[in-house]
Design a protein around this motif. Sequence first.
Motif, PDB file in Angstrom:
ATOM      1  N   LEU A 394     -45.136 -30.669  -0.035  1.00 20.26           N
ATOM      2  CA  LEU A 394     -45.674 -29.871   1.161  1.00 20.26           C
ATOM      3  C   LEU A 394     -44.109 -29.636   1.774  1.00 20.26           C
ATOM      4  CD1 LEU A 394     -47.771 -29.327   3.006  1.00 20.26           C
ATOM      5  CD2 LEU A 394     -47.298 -31.603   4.567  1.00 20.26           C
ATOM      6  N   VAL A 395     -44.514 -28.383   2.244  1.00 18.35           N
ATOM      7  CA  VAL A 395     -43.170 -27.010   2.865  1.00 18.35           C
ATOM      8  C   VAL A 395     -43.963 -27.412   4.301  1.00 18.35           C
ATOM      9  CG1 VAL A 395     -41.279 -25.713   2.954  1.00 18.35           C
ATOM     10  CG2 VAL A 395     -41.873 -27.080   0.665  1.00 18.35           C
ATOM     11  N   ILE A 396     -43.266 -27.632   4.616  1.00 19.44           N
ATOM     12  CA  ILE A 396     -43.620 -26.941   6.924  1.00 19.44           C
ATOM     13  C   ILE A 396     -42.469 -26.332   7.240  1.00 19.44           C
ATOM     14  CG2 ILE A 396     -44.262 -28.144   9.151  1.00 19.44           C
ATOM     15  CD1 ILE A 396     -44.963 -30.561   7.489  1.00 19.44           C
ATOM     16  N   LYS A 397     -42.633 -24.927   7.174  1.00 15.70           N
ATOM     17  CA  LYS A 397     -42.126 -24.117   8.424  1.00 15.70           C
ATOM     18  C   LYS A 397     -41.940 -24.578   8.757  1.00 15.70           C
ATOM     19  CE  LYS A 397     -44.709 -21.075   6.902  1.00 15.70           C
ATOM     20  NZ  LYS A 397     -45.214 -19.452   6.518  1.00 15.70           N
ATOM     21  N   ALA A 398     -40.909 -24.731  10.053  1.00 13.96           N
ATOM     22  CA  ALA A 398     -40.558 -24.867  11.684  1.00 13.96           C
ATOM     23  C   ALA A 398     -39.651 -23.836  12.412  1.00 13.96           C
ATOM     24  CB  ALA A 398     -40.265 -26.376  12.297  1.00 13.96           C
ATOM     25  N   LEU A 399     -39.399 -22.404  11.452  1.00 12.78           N
ATOM     26  CA  LEU A 399     -38.081 -21.862  11.579  1.00 12.78           C
ATOM     27  C   LEU A 399     -38.168 -21.143  13.940  1.00 12.78           C
ATOM     28  CD1 LEU A 399     -38.926 -20.549   8.534  1.00 12.78           C
ATOM     29  CD2 LEU A 399     -37.108 -21.483   9.235  1.00 12.78           C
ATOM     30  N   GLY A 400     -39.043 -21.760  14.319  1.00 12.74           N
ATOM     31  CA  GLY A 400     -39.282 -21.037  15.742  1.00 12.74           C
ATOM     32  C   GLY A 400     -40.538 -19.490  15.359  1.00 12.74           C
ATOM     33  N   PHE A 401     -40.830 -19.347  16.650  1.00  8.53           N
ATOM     34  CA  PHE A 401     -42.310 -18.756  17.209  1.00  8.53           C
ATOM     35  C   PHE A 401     -41.681 -16.815  17.688  1.00  8.53           C
ATOM     36  CE2 PHE A 401     -43.495 -22.597  17.701  1.00  8.53           C
ATOM     37  CZ  PHE A 401     -44.298 -22.830  17.007  1.00  8.53           C
ATOM     38  N   GLU A 402     -42.282 -16.201  17.166  1.00  8.76           N
ATOM     39  CA  GLU A 402     -41.847 -14.837  18.137  1.00  8.76           C
ATOM     40  C   GLU A 402     -43.390 -14.056  18.442  1.00  8.76           C
ATOM     41  OE1 GLU A 402     -41.359 -12.513  14.007  1.00  8.76           O
ATOM     42  OE2 GLU A 402     -39.046 -13.119  13.873  1.00  8.76           O
ATOM     43  N   PRO A 403     -43.520 -14.024  19.460  1.00  4.27           N
ATOM     44  CA  PRO A 403     -44.481 -13.007  20.257  1.00  4.27           C
ATOM     45  C   PRO A 403     -45.460 -12.670  19.370  1.00  4.27           C
ATOM     46  CG  PRO A 403     -42.582 -12.122  21.093  1.00  4.27           C
ATOM     47  CD  PRO A 403     -41.923 -12.524  20.143  1.00  4.27           C
ATOM     48  N   GLU A 404     -47.063 -12.788  19.161  1.00  5.02           N
ATOM     49  CA  GLU A 404     -47.916 -11.356  18.785  1.00  5.02           C
ATOM     50  C   GLU A 404     -47.911 -10.036  19.747  1.00  5.02           C
ATOM     51  OE1 GLU A 404     -51.363 -14.859  18.089  1.00  5.02           O
ATOM     52  OE2 GLU A 404     -50.460 -14.641  19.431  1.00  5.02           O
ATOM     53  N   ASN A 405     -48.476  -8.642  19.035  1.00  3.94           N
ATOM     54  CA  ASN A 405     -48.138  -7.843  19.250  1.00  3.94           C
ATOM     55  C   ASN A 405     -48.979  -7.645  20.534  1.00  3.94           C
ATOM     56  OD1 ASN A 405     -48.168  -5.411  19.748  1.00  3.94           O
ATOM     57  ND2 ASN A 405     -47.476  -4.593  17.899  1.00  3.94           N
ATOM     58  N   LEU A 406     -49.457  -8.219  21.662  1.00  4.43           N
ATOM     59  CA  LEU A 406     -50.524  -7.772  22.559  1.00  4.43           C
ATOM     60  C   LEU A 406     -51.059  -6.602  22.825  1.00  4.43           C
ATOM     61  CD1 LEU A 406     -49.261 -10.347  25.520  1.00  4.43           C
ATOM     62  CD2 LEU A 406     -50.601 -11.247  22.989  1.00  4.43           C
ATOM     63  N   PRO A 407     -49.937  -5.254  23.101  1.00  2.00           N
ATOM     64  CA  PRO A 407     -49.964  -3.978  23.336  1.00  2.00           C
ATOM     65  C   PRO A 407     -51.336  -3.687  22.106  1.00  2.00           C
ATOM     66  CG  PRO A 407     -48.306  -4.332  24.097  1.00  2.00           C
ATOM     67  CD  PRO A 407     -48.956  -5.501  23.263  1.00  2.00           C
ATOM     68  N   GLU A 408     -51.107  -3.936  20.807  1.00  2.00           N
ATOM     69  CA  GLU A 408     -51.674  -3.647  19.981  1.00  2.00           C
ATOM     70  C   GLU A 408     -53.278  -4.913  19.713  1.00  2.00           C
ATOM     71  OE1 GLU A 408     -51.345  -4.587  15.368  1.00  2.00           O
ATOM     72  OE2 GLU A 408     -50.162  -2.596  15.109  1.00  2.00           O
ATOM     73  N   GLN A 409     -52.685  -6.101  20.053  1.00  2.00           N
ATOM     74  CA  GLN A 409     -54.085  -6.835  19.583  1.00  2.00           C
ATOM     75  C   GLN A 409     -55.138  -6.186  21.416  1.00  2.00           C
ATOM     76  OE1 GLN A 409     -52.921 -10.817  19.975  1.00  2.00           O
ATOM     77  NE2 GLN A 409     -52.026 -10.688  18.018  1.00  2.00           N
ATOM     78  N   TRP A 410     -54.510  -5.951  21.924  1.00  2.00           N
ATOM     79  CA  TRP A 410     -55.501  -5.852  22.742  1.00  2.00           C
ATOM     80  C   TRP A 410     -56.441  -4.329  23.777  1.00  2.00           C
ATOM     81  CZ3 TRP A 410     -53.059  -9.682  27.391  1.00  2.00           C
ATOM     82  CH2 TRP A 410     -52.730 -10.717  27.064  1.00  2.00           C
ATOM     83  N   GLY A 411     -54.948  -3.598  22.638  1.00  2.00           N
ATOM     84  CA  GLY A 411     -55.451  -1.805  22.681  1.00  2.00           C
ATOM     85  C   GLY A 411     -55.042  -1.929  24.127  1.00  2.00           C
ATOM     86  N   VAL A 412     -53.559  -1.588  24.606  1.00  2.00           N
ATOM     87  CA  VAL A 412     -53.124  -2.057  26.000  1.00  2.00           C
ATOM     88  C   VAL A 412     -51.458  -1.364  25.464  1.00  2.00           C
ATOM     89  CG1 VAL A 412     -52.982  -2.711  28.338  1.00  2.00           C
ATOM     90  CG2 VAL A 412     -54.392  -3.892  26.613  1.00  2.00           C
ATOM     91  N   ASP A 413     -51.964   0.368  25.482  1.00  2.00           N
ATOM     92  CA  ASP A 413     -50.648   1.030  24.937  1.00  2.00           C
ATOM     93  C   ASP A 413     -49.522   1.138  26.380  1.00  2.00           C
ATOM     94  OD1 ASP A 413     -51.937   1.779  22.617  1.00  2.00           O
ATOM     95  OD2 ASP A 413     -52.536   3.408  23.728  1.00  2.00           O
ATOM     96  N   ASP A 414     -50.512   0.830  27.931  1.00  2.00           N
ATOM     97  CA  ASP A 414     -49.467   0.466  28.956  1.00  2.00           C
ATOM     98  C   ASP A 414     -48.937  -0.630  29.063  1.00  2.00           C
ATOM     99  OD1 ASP A 414     -51.838  -0.244  29.978  1.00  2.00           O
ATOM    100  OD2 ASP A 414     -51.791   0.756  31.545  1.00  2.00           O
ATOM    101  N   LEU A 415     -49.271  -1.373  28.485  1.00  2.00           N
ATOM    102  CA  LEU A 415     -48.240  -2.977  28.507  1.00  2.00           C
ATOM    103  C   LEU A 415     -46.900  -3.427  27.897  1.00  2.00           C
ATOM    104  CD1 LEU A 415     -48.590  -5.853  29.936  1.00  2.00           C
ATOM    105  CD2 LEU A 415     -49.136  -6.085  27.813  1.00  2.00           C
ATOM    106  N   GLU A 416     -46.436  -2.719  28.924  1.00  2.00           N
ATOM    107  CA  GLU A 416     -44.573  -2.874  28.366  1.00  2.00           C
ATOM    108  C   GLU A 416     -44.532  -3.971  27.664  1.00  2.00           C
ATOM    109  OE1 GLU A 416     -41.790  -0.861  30.709  1.00  2.00           O
ATOM    110  OE2 GLU A 416     -43.192   1.419  31.213  1.00  2.00           O
ATOM    111  N   THR A 417     -43.695  -2.987  26.198  1.00  2.00           N
ATOM    112  CA  THR A 417     -42.652  -4.928  25.967  1.00  2.00           C
ATOM    113  C   THR A 417     -41.103  -4.345  25.523  1.00  2.00           C
ATOM    114  OG1 THR A 417     -42.927  -4.293  23.393  1.00  2.00           O
ATOM    115  CG2 THR A 417     -44.621  -5.848  24.752  1.00  2.00           C
TER     116      THR A 417
END
Length: 477
Positions: A394-417
């Motif tokens: 069993l290998v567990i990846k604990a390399l840190g976290f990154e943000p999900e692409n919220l403008p794409e997931q939520w369909g909100v183009d005017d949310l600046e990142t």
Amino acid sequence: MAKQRMLKFVTTAKEMPEKRDATVRANDFQEIYREFADQKAAEQASRCSQCGVPYCQSHCPLHNNIPDWLRLTAEGRLQEAYEISQATNTFPEICGRICPQDRLCEGNCVIEQSGHGTVTIGAVEKYITDTAWDMGWVKPVKPTHERAETVGIIGAGPGGLAAADVLRRAGVQVTVYDRYDRAGGLLTYGIPGFKLEKDVVMQRIKQLEDGGVQFVLNCNVGTDISFDAIRGKHDAVLIATGVYKTRDLRDPGADAAGIVRAIDYLTVSNKLSFGDEVAEFTDGTLNAEGKNVVVIGGGDTAMDCVRTAIRQGAKSVKCLYRRDRANMPGSQREVQNAEEEGVEFVWLAAPNAFSGNPVSSVTVQKMRLGAPDASGRQSPEPIEGGIYEEPADLVIKALGFEPENLPEQWGVDDLETTRWGTVKAEFATHATSIPGVYAVGDIVRGASLVVWAIRDGREAGAEIVKYLDGAAQVAAE
């Protein structure tokens, strides 16, 4: 009189609460530190020097009034100590358990710098608030007047919950949306019970519910409800989703079965602590029992994974980290706890490849520290010929976290990142590029500490109240 009760660091040694024996605690998920008794808490609080410039306070992200509640604890005035602690911190009993005090308040204690050993601030903070719960001093929020405005909060983690508390105290109607079946975010499903028992989190959730906060759970924004629909239902919106996208491995064989994400592994383990039936644990996919476990990473998430694997009955648990112990980002206190429980740390080691499907071994590349990188830390570089095989089921990846692409997931183009994918928000107000929409915590900062999310949430809650006041004034005119 108050002064005579303090400044006892010269005659009284630093003491932490008793730690449960490693051979016992490694078999359960209960917290490893026992509570201070009343006398011991007062004694340890009395070591505070009451210095004129309290570095403990200035190095706390919440700027907690630490010297005052230490003095009140030493004087036995615990309800007053709780009130002062709660005035700046929505969840002091949680921060007392999981904040890296060695890097924040305690690490900057004046008497620590003078060689007398820090005041055990975190343990006293935990004691004060646990006592407050036991004595019934913690009450549901009761605003002096109710307001008609509503705020939607996306994410029931520490940032969202802290904002909800501030908004309800101002009488604002609050609805919190979260993808999980329980509120709390990483407090509930990311941090193991041996650091933060779940009833501690659930009692705060209940306090918020009893105070009028509405929770909409099992709700994925962008799937179950659109972001635009949430905006349409509320006068303001707060984004507090955290960061859940796992940094991935690119080495050969990294897509094999048995190589799993830390967040999935920890979530399943925490679900079990609630008594849930979890198929991935029952079928062995996310169960370390009897396995050779290798955790890759050096942060606090990696520490949570190795210590969880020990408790699940792993055959062996090794943590690979590409730098040395001194350069490890995780808490040194956690490293020590893990070693006591049977974890082996392999410093200056990185995965090079994975064999088998399901995985059966990790090819490990030995490293050394070379020249400093842009951040000033020495960069790890491979040692030529320094390759060996490490058995792994069993290998567990604990390399840190990154943000999900919220403008794409939520369909909100005017949310600046930002270029890192985090939501762009003003530093002082937490306002985003969309009017009436705010953002706090890891989705703005990147993966960070719970205490910073609490601070952000409290600040944003206050700013949203100002925004609603302004909108109400314009409407009245």
